[in-house]
Design a protein around this motif. Structure first.
Motif, short mmCIF file in Angstrom:
data_model
loop_
_atom_site.label_atom_id
_atom_site.label_comp_id
_atom_site.label_asym_id
_atom_site.label_seq_id
_atom_site.Cartn_x
_atom_site.Cartn_y
_atom_site.Cartn_z
N THR A 180 0.84 -1.20 0.00
CA THR A 180 0.00 0.00 0.00
C THR A 180 0.87 1.24 0.00
O THR A 180 2.07 1.19 0.25
CB THR A 180 -0.93 0.03 1.23
OG1 THR A 180 -0.13 0.00 2.43
CG2 THR A 180 -1.90 -1.14 1.23
N ASP A 190 -4.25 3.92 4.10
CA ASP A 190 -3.33 3.34 3.13
C ASP A 190 -4.14 2.65 2.04
O ASP A 190 -5.20 2.09 2.31
CB ASP A 190 -2.41 2.32 3.80
CG ASP A 190 -1.41 2.98 4.76
OD1 ASP A 190 -1.26 4.21 4.67
OD2 ASP A 190 -0.82 2.27 5.57
N TYR A 191 -3.66 2.68 0.81
CA TYR A 191 -4.42 2.11 -0.30
C TYR A 191 -3.48 1.44 -1.29
O TYR A 191 -2.27 1.64 -1.28
CB TYR A 191 -5.24 3.20 -1.00
CG TYR A 191 -4.40 4.34 -1.57
CD1 TYR A 191 -3.86 4.27 -2.86
CD2 TYR A 191 -4.17 5.49 -0.83
CE1 TYR A 191 -3.11 5.29 -3.38
CE2 TYR A 191 -3.39 6.54 -1.34
CZ TYR A 191 -2.88 6.42 -2.62
OH TYR A 191 -2.11 7.43 -3.14
N GLY A 192 -4.06 0.62 -2.16
CA GLY A 192 -3.29 -0.11 -3.16
C GLY A 192 -3.94 -0.04 -4.53
O GLY A 192 -4.58 0.96 -4.89
#
Length: 502
Positions: A315, A335-337
């Motif tokens: 992420t 948090d990101y992906g």
């Protein structure tokens, strides 16, 4: 314990005569030339025999003042005095005997020069015999650099501005402009992206260049053919995609048939899958970054805010993107992906089939705050997404699946399945993915290319502008540290082979 504290305090030594107010600002009286703009901090200085050396990278021909061997080469680090411009190897800087400000070397370090042998090598610059060795080398080196960095000349071996005819302006962004150019020796057309060095983040530029090189192998991504630079600008010579962008065509058609939206979204999905397999997060999908080629196939462009180096499950947390396309997890500060790319595809498909954003705001003059970006972000997080009943069951399902606010439940985001879930969704059940990947499926719309060079498909506000590079303040150019952009030059081998056959 007290003795340990005392030892720690004795070891606390400031490198500067005072405490910096900010990491990117110099101390009072300190030269701004030592600021490292890419890292956002001051570069380290190395002092020896009155010289104050900085570590730099040179790709030009120069010689060490100590051992007289050549310094530099692509990616090779050398030391340069900030005052007298003396160049030395990193390993030699402690052995310098010449005082700062002197222009001649001791006789034992003078390099003998054989004019006849040098004349036989046209690539080797001649050293004037009436100058001391160091002064002559310095003069030749400066002349060589001036010739390489002239605004209208080549920045390095390969291509330069003089190799292209500038035909028209076709786009503009925050940091530069895009020109339609023609390579003189072959008449091939390219799109040339020009960026001012003073405005860019060098780390971001290197990331964009790296992704452009990889994108050349995907039929649905705009790739790079050449890169070169001048004193003030960086140049990317890219694929010329002459069908215009999707925004230009959507402004005329407003709503696309589901079949058209299916075709475009399938090609976008293939582009996303190609990037994700290589650890690249795109996060910049919008209508003006979707180009149509002469046959009507999609090509994604603009990799300036991409993130590379992500593995499955990794992420990141940077807040960036176009507000209307931001995924909820980005807005929430989580948090990101890769899931954020599939969210943007859902927004894009909604715009294609409905004709407006799923988070469209009705402007109100009575309540200006209602039109703010803050209100838009709240709508993305909270408003129930309305899907018109005129859409098919499959279209409604795929929009709901892509626009799921929980990234773990979003279509395309299953760790084990990923893109396979997208391919097997009912909306794409009639898509032949193997033929689609090879561009063997006929596009539903073919752009009109009746105008010269296909310029009819670009916004007249760009094509009507004069074709020129705006002047750059010479004071700003002098402050640009060239070593930050060393190694930027690039030539695609396949393109060169094609050009040589012309």
């Amino acid at each position: 314990m007290l003795s340990d504290l005392k030892t720690d305090s004795e070891l606390s030594v400031n490198a500067w005569p005072c405490v910096l107010e900010h990491p990117t600002e110099p101390c009072p009286g300190e030269e701004k030339s030592i600021l490292h703009r890419a890292a956002g901090c001051c570069r380290k200085l190395y002092c020896a025999n009155g010289h104050t050396f900085q570590a730099k990278h040179f790709s030009r021909r120069a010689h060490c003042a100590v051992c007289t061997d050549r310094v530099g080469g692509l990616g090779c680090q050398v030391y340069k005095c900030t005052r007298c411009k003396l160049l030395v190897h990193k390993k030699c800087h402690q052995l310098v005997t010449i005082q700062c400000g002197q222009h001649s070397l001791p006789s034992e370090t003078t390099m003998p020069v054989d004019p006849s042998s040098m004349a036989s090598d046209p690539a080797q610059p001649l050293i004037p015999r009436n100058l001391s060795t160091h002064a002559a080398l310095e003069q030749v080196d400066e002349e060589h650099e001036a010739g390489n960095t002239a605004e209208s000349g080549k920045a390095s071996p390969g291509f330069g501005l003089q190799d292209f005819d500038l035909l028209s302006m076709i786009g503009r962004g925050s940091y530069g402009k895009v020109l339609l150019v023609q390579l003189k020796k072959s008449d091939h057309l390219y799109a040339m992206k020009t960026v001012k060095k003073e405005l860019v983040n060098t780390d971001r530029i290197r990331t964009e260049k790296c992704i452009l090189e990889q994108a050349s192998n995907c039929p649905f991504l705009v790739g790079v053919h050449f890169c070169f630079q001048t004193e003030s600008r960086l140049f990317f010579v890219l694929d010329y995609v002459n069908g215009g962008d999707l925004l230009f065509h959507m402004q005329r058609q407003r709503i696309l048939h589901e079949q058209h939206a299916r075709f475009y979204s399938a090609e976008i999905g293939l582009a996303f899958n190609y990037l994700h397999q290589r650890g690249i997060l795109y996060r910049n999908l919008k209508q003006d970054n979707l180009l149509l080629d002469s046959e009507g196939h999609i090509k994604l462009t603009d990799y300036c805010i991409c993130k590379e180096g992500l593995q499955p499950g990794d992420t990141t947390s940077t807040l960036c993107g176009t507000p209307n396309y931001l995924a909820p997890e980005i807005i929430r500060g989580e948090d990101y992906g890769f899931a954020v790319d599939w969210w943007t595809l859902g927004v894009m498909m909604y715009e294609m089939m409905v004709g407006e954003s799923p988070f469209h705001l009705v402007e109100s003059s009575d309540n200006p705050d209602q039109n703010s970006n803050h209100n838009l972000l709240q709508v993305i997080l909270e408003r129930k997404i309305h899907i018109p009943r005129c859409l098919s069951v499959e279209a409604t399902s795929v929009l709901k699946s892509f626009l799921n606010r929980d990234p773990k439940e979003r279509l395309g985001c299953c760790p084990q399945r990923g893109f396979a879930d997208v391919q097997e969704h009912g909306f794409f059940q009639n898509v032949d993915w193997h033929r689609m990947e090879r561009k063997q499926v006929a596009p539903p719309f073919k752009p009109n290319l009746s105008g010269g060079f296909g310029l009819d498909n670009f916004d007249p506000q760009f094509t009507n502008e004069p074709v020129r590079l705006t002047p750059v303040d010479s004071d700003i150019v002098r402050k640009i540290d060239g070593y930050e952009f060393e190694g930027f030059e690039y030539i695609d081998c396949l393109t060169m082979c094609e050009e040589e056959w012309v």
